[in-house]
Design an enzyme around this catalytic site. Sequence first.
Site, mmCIF file in Angstrom:
data_model
loop_
_atom_site.group_PDB
_atom_site.id
_atom_site.type_symbol
_atom_site.label_atom_id
_atom_site.label_comp_id
_atom_site.label_asym_id
_atom_site.label_seq_id
_atom_site.Cartn_x
_atom_site.Cartn_y
_atom_site.Cartn_z
ATOM 1 N N ASN A 109 0.976 -1.326 0.024
ATOM 2 C CA ASN A 109 -0.121 -0.013 -0.071
ATOM 3 C C ASN A 109 0.839 1.384 0.063
ATOM 4 O OD1 ASN A 109 -1.994 -1.662 0.000
ATOM 5 N ND2 ASN A 109 -2.920 -1.470 2.202
ATOM 6 N N THR A 154 -16.205 38.792 -31.019
ATOM 7 C CA THR A 154 -17.003 38.330 -29.582
ATOM 8 C C THR A 154 -18.438 37.760 -30.266
ATOM 9 O OG1 THR A 154 -18.194 40.586 -29.714
ATOM 10 C CG2 THR A 154 -16.149 40.407 -28.364
ATOM 11 N N HIS A 155 -18.991 36.971 -29.768
ATOM 12 C CA HIS A 155 -19.899 36.282 -30.416
ATOM 13 C C HIS A 155 -19.584 35.679 -31.807
ATOM 14 C CE1 HIS A 155 -22.196 38.347 -26.824
ATOM 15 N NE2 HIS A 155 -21.352 39.279 -27.356
ATOM 16 N N SER A 276 -9.026 13.435 -48.461
ATOM 17 C CA SER A 276 -9.983 12.854 -48.535
ATOM 18 C C SER A 276 -10.116 11.702 -49.505
ATOM 19 C CB SER A 276 -11.317 13.578 -48.726
ATOM 20 O OG SER A 276 -12.322 12.839 -49.260
ATOM 21 N N LYS A 282 -9.877 18.120 -51.116
ATOM 22 C CA LYS A 282 -9.751 18.398 -49.506
ATOM 23 C C LYS A 282 -8.519 18.268 -48.979
ATOM 24 C CE LYS A 282 -13.730 17.534 -47.385
ATOM 25 N NZ LYS A 282 -14.436 18.144 -46.499
ATOM 26 N N ASN A 284 -7.798 18.370 -44.898
ATOM 27 C CA ASN A 284 -8.568 18.379 -43.554
ATOM 28 C C ASN A 284 -7.670 18.594 -42.468
ATOM 29 O OD1 ASN A 284 -10.863 17.782 -45.177
ATOM 30 N ND2 ASN A 284 -10.445 15.739 -45.018
ATOM 31 N N GLU A 289 -8.875 18.479 -35.113
ATOM 32 C CA GLU A 289 -10.226 17.960 -34.634
ATOM 33 C C GLU A 289 -9.780 16.804 -33.560
ATOM 34 O OE1 GLU A 289 -11.795 16.512 -38.389
ATOM 35 O OE2 GLU A 289 -12.183 18.797 -39.115
ATOM 36 N N TYR A 316 -6.893 2.040 2.675
ATOM 37 C CA TYR A 316 -6.627 1.569 1.473
ATOM 38 C C TYR A 316 -7.665 0.687 1.111
ATOM 39 C CZ TYR A 316 -5.053 -0.798 -2.786
ATOM 40 O OH TYR A 316 -4.946 -1.454 -4.254
ATOM 41 N N GLN A 321 -6.667 0.963 -7.252
ATOM 42 C CA GLN A 321 -5.997 0.385 -8.319
ATOM 43 C C GLN A 321 -6.557 1.198 -9.713
ATOM 44 O OE1 GLN A 321 -4.619 -3.728 -8.302
ATOM 45 N NE2 GLN A 321 -5.818 -4.019 -9.957
ATOM 46 N N LYS A 324 -4.910 3.836 -12.046
ATOM 47 C CA LYS A 324 -3.540 3.803 -12.872
ATOM 48 C C LYS A 324 -3.860 4.083 -14.339
ATOM 49 C CE LYS A 324 -1.436 2.013 -9.300
ATOM 50 N NZ LYS A 324 -2.497 1.805 -8.583
HETATM 51 N N1 ARG Z 1 -2.045 -3.005 -7.411
HETATM 52 C C1 ARG Z 1 -2.460 -2.321 -6.355
HETATM 53 C C2 ARG Z 1 -2.845 -0.915 -6.528
HETATM 54 O O1 ARG Z 1 -2.601 -0.444 -7.527
HETATM 55 C C3 ARG Z 1 -1.097 -2.407 -5.263
HETATM 56 C C4 ARG Z 1 -1.622 -2.436 -4.048
HETATM 57 C C5 ARG Z 1 -1.929 -3.707 -3.551
HETATM 58 N N2 ARG Z 1 -2.133 -3.643 -2.312
HETATM 59 C C6 ARG Z 1 -3.131 -4.659 -1.599
HETATM 60 N N3 ARG Z 1 -3.626 -4.660 -0.400
HETATM 61 N N4 ARG Z 1 -3.778 -5.719 -2.429
HETATM 62 O O2 ARG Z 1 -3.490 -0.321 -5.834
#
Ligand code: ARG
Length: 461
Positions: A109, A154-155, A276, A282, A284, A289, A316, A321, A324
Site C-alpha cells: 500500500n 465576440t459572439h 479525403s 480536401k 482536412n 479535430e 486503502y 487500483q 492507474k
Molecule cells: N495493485 C495495487 C494498486 O494498484 C497495489 C496495492 C495492492 N495492495 C493490496 N493490499 N492488495 O493499488
Amino acid sequence: MKLWGGRFTKETDRLVNDFNASISFDRRFYRQDIRGSIAHVTMLAKQGILTEEEKEQIISGLESILADLDSGALAIDESCEDIHSFVEATLIERVGDAGKKLHTGRSRNDQVALDMKLYTRDEIGELSALLRKLLETILSIMKENTETYMPGFTHMQKAQPVTLAHHMGAYYEMFSRDRSRLADIARRMNTCPLGAGALAGTTYPLDRDDTARLLGFDGPALNSMDAVSDRDYLIELLGALSIVMMHLSRFSEEVIIWNSNEYQFVELDDAYSTGSSIMPQKKNPDIAELVRGKTGRVYGALMSLLTTMKGLPLAYNKDMQEDKELTFDAIDTAKGCITLFTGMLAAMKFQKERMRESAAKGFTNATDAADYLVNHGVPFRDAHAIVGQLVLFCIQRDMALEDMTLEEFQAISPVFQEDIYQAIDLKTCVEKRLTIGGPGKAAMEQVIARYERSLAEESGN
Ligand code: ARG
C-alpha cells in the site's frame, strides 16, 4: 509467485486472477518501483534493520533487474499479480534469501502510493517541458506579428481589430497558467508515503525522513492512513490536464475555423493535414479535430477518478487500483496532444493579407468612430447612436465606414471632419490601444519582453 499464499488453501480462480491483477499496466513504473526499493533498503541498513551485506546484495540485485528490464534482457512476467511482486520474485531468484528481506517494514500500500507519486512527478516534469515548447512556439509567432492586423471577435462576430500577436498572446497566458498549475501540484504532492505501511505505520525503527530525502521529497507524509489512501494529487493532475485540453481544444477550434474555405486565415502544412478518400480537393485539419476530440477522454478520466474515490472509507481499498489506467491514459493523451499541436502550430502559415482584409471589413472600427465623436465633446451614448446610423447607411450600400465621403459623414453628424479617416484607419485603431494587455504594438512589445525574460530566467536555474 504470489506474495500472500500462506493463509489460502485453494488456488485463485483464473478469472479472478486476471480481474485482480494490475501488472499489465503497473509494469509501466518498474523504474520508480526499483528506485523506491533501493531507497527503502538503504534506510533499513542505516537503521541496523538489515546488514550492510544484505543491503549490498539487494541493491546490486535490484540494479541488475533494472538494467535488464531497460535493455530488454529480462521480460516482465505477466503471470505475476503486479510489478511489485514481479520485482520481488525476480530479486529472490537472483540473490536468494537476502531478497526475502526487501519488503521488511513496508506494505504494497505504501509502496504503490510511492511508485505512483514518483511516476507522476516525473511525468509532470515532462508535461511542463512540452508546455514550455508550446509557449516558445507561440512567443515566436507573437514576435513576428505585432503588426499583423486581424479582426477580434465576440459572439463570433467581428468586434474590434487586434493583431495576431495579441490573439496568440491570449493562449500564451492560458498555457502559462497551465504550467504553473502543474508546478503547484508537484509542490503540494511532494511528501513521501514510504513508512506508512499498510495503513498504521510500522513497529520497525524506520527513518522516514531519510527515505523521503533520498527520493527527493520535502519530507514524510504525516498521516499514515492518509498516505496510503491519498489520490487527491492525481485528481488535481487530471483537473489540470483537463484544463490544458480545454485550452488546446479552444485553440484547435480556432485553427479549424481559420483553416475553413470561408476564412482562409491559415494554411495548414501538408505534413499536419490529411486528404479525403473521395473528394480530391480536401485538405482536412484532422490533428486539430483529434485534439479537440480527445479532450473528452481526459475529462472522462477526471470524472471517473472522482467517482471512484467518493465513497471510499479509510484507508486503502482496491478500488484505488483504478487510478492507474485512467491517469496513464490522460497523461499520454495530453502529452501527445501538446506535442502534435505544437508541431502543427509551428508549421502553420498565416495568411496575413486575408486577415487584414477581414479586419478592414465588418465595421471593426465603429467603436473608434464613436470615440472620435466623444473626443470632440459628444456624449458617448449619443456618439453610439450616431455611429449606429453610419453603420446602417453603409450596410444599405454595401460599403465600409472609410468609404463614405466627408459630406455623407457630416450629413449624419456635423462634428466629423477630415481627420475622421485617420481616426478610423485600421492601423490607428490598433495602435492607439496602448494600455498594457492591449494590442497596440508598444504595449505588446512590453508583454513579449516580459515573457522572454521569464522563460530565460527559468532556464537559468
Ligand atoms: N495493485 C495495487 C494498486 O494498484 C497495489 C496495492 C495492492 N495492495 C493490496 N493490499 N492488495 O493499488
